[in-house]
Design an enzyme around this catalytic site. Structure first.
Site, short mmCIF file in Angstrom:
data_model
loop_
_atom_site.label_atom_id
_atom_site.label_comp_id
_atom_site.label_asym_id
_atom_site.label_seq_id
_atom_site.Cartn_x
_atom_site.Cartn_y
_atom_site.Cartn_z
CD GLU A 64 18.36 0.33 2.52
OE1 GLU A 64 18.11 1.31 3.27
OE2 GLU A 64 17.87 0.18 1.41
CB CYS A 79 15.06 4.22 1.96
SG CYS A 79 16.20 3.41 0.92
N GLY A 124 13.07 -2.23 4.42
CA GLY A 124 11.70 -1.81 4.77
C GLY A 124 11.74 -0.83 5.93
CB SER A 125 9.06 0.24 8.18
OG SER A 125 8.67 -1.00 8.74
N GLY A 135 12.21 -3.89 10.80
CA GLY A 135 13.56 -4.27 11.20
C GLY A 135 13.65 -4.64 12.67
#
Ligand code: UN1
Length: 515
Positions: free
Chosen positions: A269, A303, A247-248, A252
């Site tokens: 990630e 991403c 995710g963003s 994270g």
């Protein structure tokens, strides 16, 4: 430049319902509204709600983790090659239901057909990889410094793996984690993006069937549909040994310290802000195709999407012009149509973020060369269709250093390769990168230790579309995790170092004498 309106919400609801049914998943209650606290399954094709689903409560989360933990205690003792049979069966079921899953991916994530099918293929590929891996979870044997001693390492199952996944790869990223975790002897609790619950329900149904067919404990997989609180409970649960979260960067930053505070393991990630360098030695025909796929494909919502083009000033005008021309012929609209190349953005917020970025870029002196305009507003007023944008920038300003999850390609120019690499690495994220050149020295320079600082560095292909065989992930704010192929499996196991003394003596290491 063509645009085509999407099918109506009722048609999409019927298509999604049929696909779910064929996968053996329950078909939820139709329509908008629904109980308070329910989860709306919507489609970005029209921006409307297809179904309303019950969201997982705190008790549901606790129960799911408990069941997964119980299944783990049994599953970890099943020999790894036998664990592989569940994943083999899952791969067969994914192959049989490839069309159904792709249908759901298009309805829920808005991907064009070819990319939706590609995403399911990525799942099949990782299953094959994991089945092979189930016989190759190798440890090392080291030379002991002591006579009559054997020194080696064993890899053991880790525990419950909490998988938190994003909307843009609603099923492939789950499969990277789940196929590997299962052969490693772990059980999985999955919290998919709240934007893509339907694809998750289909995957869960197929995995349940695979587990049943292979005699595996049912609790090896649990699905939790819910929002942030649900993910938060998974993150904080001490029974979850590994949290693998996609995710963003903002997500994270929250997840990392919370998992670390309880000494859990994290695999992150996060965002990418991927760049490609194009040198005067590039094959421009090939570069244009690679760049347009990476930047405009998936409506810029990977991403790994290409966001920054760093072009030598001698070829910048020609390359930019060719890209702008290619963008002009990109059909935007109904992702179910074979000729569409750009589907909708996931939401109006994504569209707003794109508009803000374009505004900021222009305020910084950027020149918008094409795109950025919303289309199909009348045919699908609640959806977010937009033409991919290209902006020529005078410098790598703050907005360029940020990741905007939308199809915006910033073009920057350079004079020397050193300068190009410096620009390339001058962002906080470090996921994917590429160089287009036919000059081997330039290519090797980009791949060297002081070249690209990303987890993925390519030559003569774009930044997106990695194969599953390599380890996937990135450095810096991307979070450092590695998923998918190569030896990424090690994150899903615990290592035990074993020293066995088979002599009659007790020599101590480092020559220490005692007793
Ligand atoms: C992602 O965007 O989260 O390399 C994953 C790629 C795909 C995976 C992307 N294989 O573009």
């Amino acid at each position: 430049m063509t645009t085509t309106a999407p099918p109506g919400t009722d048609t999409l609801r019927a298509r999604a319902g049929n696909a779910l049914r064929r996968c053996g998943a329950p078909v939820p209650e139709a329509g908008p509204g629904g109980a308070a606290g329910g989860l709306a399954a919507r489609t970005p094709l029209t921006g409307e709600t297809l179904f309303t689903l019950p969201a997982a409560s705190a008790e549901d989360t606790g129960r799911a983790v408990e069941e997964a933990a119980a299944a783990f205690r049994e599953w970890r003792t099943v020999p790894a090659p036998r664990r592989g049979t569940v994943v083999k069966r899952l791969g067969e079921l994914l192959t049989a239901h490839k069309e159904d899953l792709a249908e759901l991916v298009t309805v829920e994530a808005g991907k064009i057909r070819s990319e939706a099918l590609g995403e399911v293929q990525e799942m099949i590929d990782i299953c094959e990889f994991a089945v092979g891996l189930s016989r190759q979870l190798y440890g090392r044997t080291m030379a002991s410094e002591r006579p009559g001693h054997r020194l080696s390492e064993s890899w053991h199952p880790l525990g419950v793996v909490g998988v938190v996944s994003a909307f843009n790869f609603p099923v492939a990223v789950w499969s990277w984690n789940t196929a590997i975790a299962l052969v490693c002897g772990d059980s999985v609790v999955w919290k998919p993006s709240e934007l893509t619950p339907l694809t998750a329900m289909a995957c869960d149904a197929l995995l349940r069937r695979a587990a049943g067919d292979s005699g595996a404990p049912d609790g090896i997989h649990r699905l939790l549909l819910g929002g942030r609180e649900c993910g938060g409970r998974l993150v904080d649960d001490p029974r979850v040994a590994l949290v693998s979260a996609t995710g963003s960067v903002r997500m994270g930053r929250e997840v990392g310290p919370r998992v670390a505070a309880r000494f859990g393991r994290c695999l992150l990630e996060l965002g990418g802000n991927n760049g490609a360098v194009v040198t005067p030695a590039a094959d421009l025909d090939l570069a244009v195709r690679g760049i347009v796929f990476s930047a405009a494909g998936t409506a810029g919502q990977r991403c790994t999407s290409l966001r920054r083009l760093i072009v030598h000033e001698d070829v910048a005008d020609e390359l930019t012009e060719r890209i702008v021309r290619a963008y002009a012929s990109l059909p935007v609209g109904d992702p179910f149509r074979d000729d569409t190349l750009v589907g909708p953005l996931i939401s109006e917020q994504a569209l707003d973020a794109m508009a803000k970025a374009l505004e900021a870029a222009q305020a910084d002196g950027g020149k918008l060369l094409t795109g950025g305009d919303r289309v199909l507003r009348e045919q699908a007023p609640a959806a977010a269709y937009v033409r991919p944008a290209v902006v020529r920038m005078p410098a790598q300003t703050a907005v360029v250093r940020e990741e905007t999850f939308a199809p915006v390609l910033y073009v920057l120019t350079y004079r020397t390769l050193e300068e190009a690499i410096e620009l390339h690495n001058g962002v906080p994220q470090g996921l994917s990168s590429s160089i287009f050149t036919r000059d081997q020295r330039e290519a090797e320079r980009f791949l060297a230790a002081d070249g690209s600082d990303c987890g993925i560095a390519n030559v003569n292909i774009g930044t997106s579309g990695a194969e599953i065989g390599g380890a996937f992930g990135g450095e810096k704010e991307t979070g450092g995790g590695r998923e998918s192929g190569s030896d990424a499996w090690r994150a899903y196991m615990r290592r035990a170092t074993n020293t066995v003394n088979f002599s009659d003596e007790l020599p101590l290491a480092q020559g220490v004498s005692f007793l």
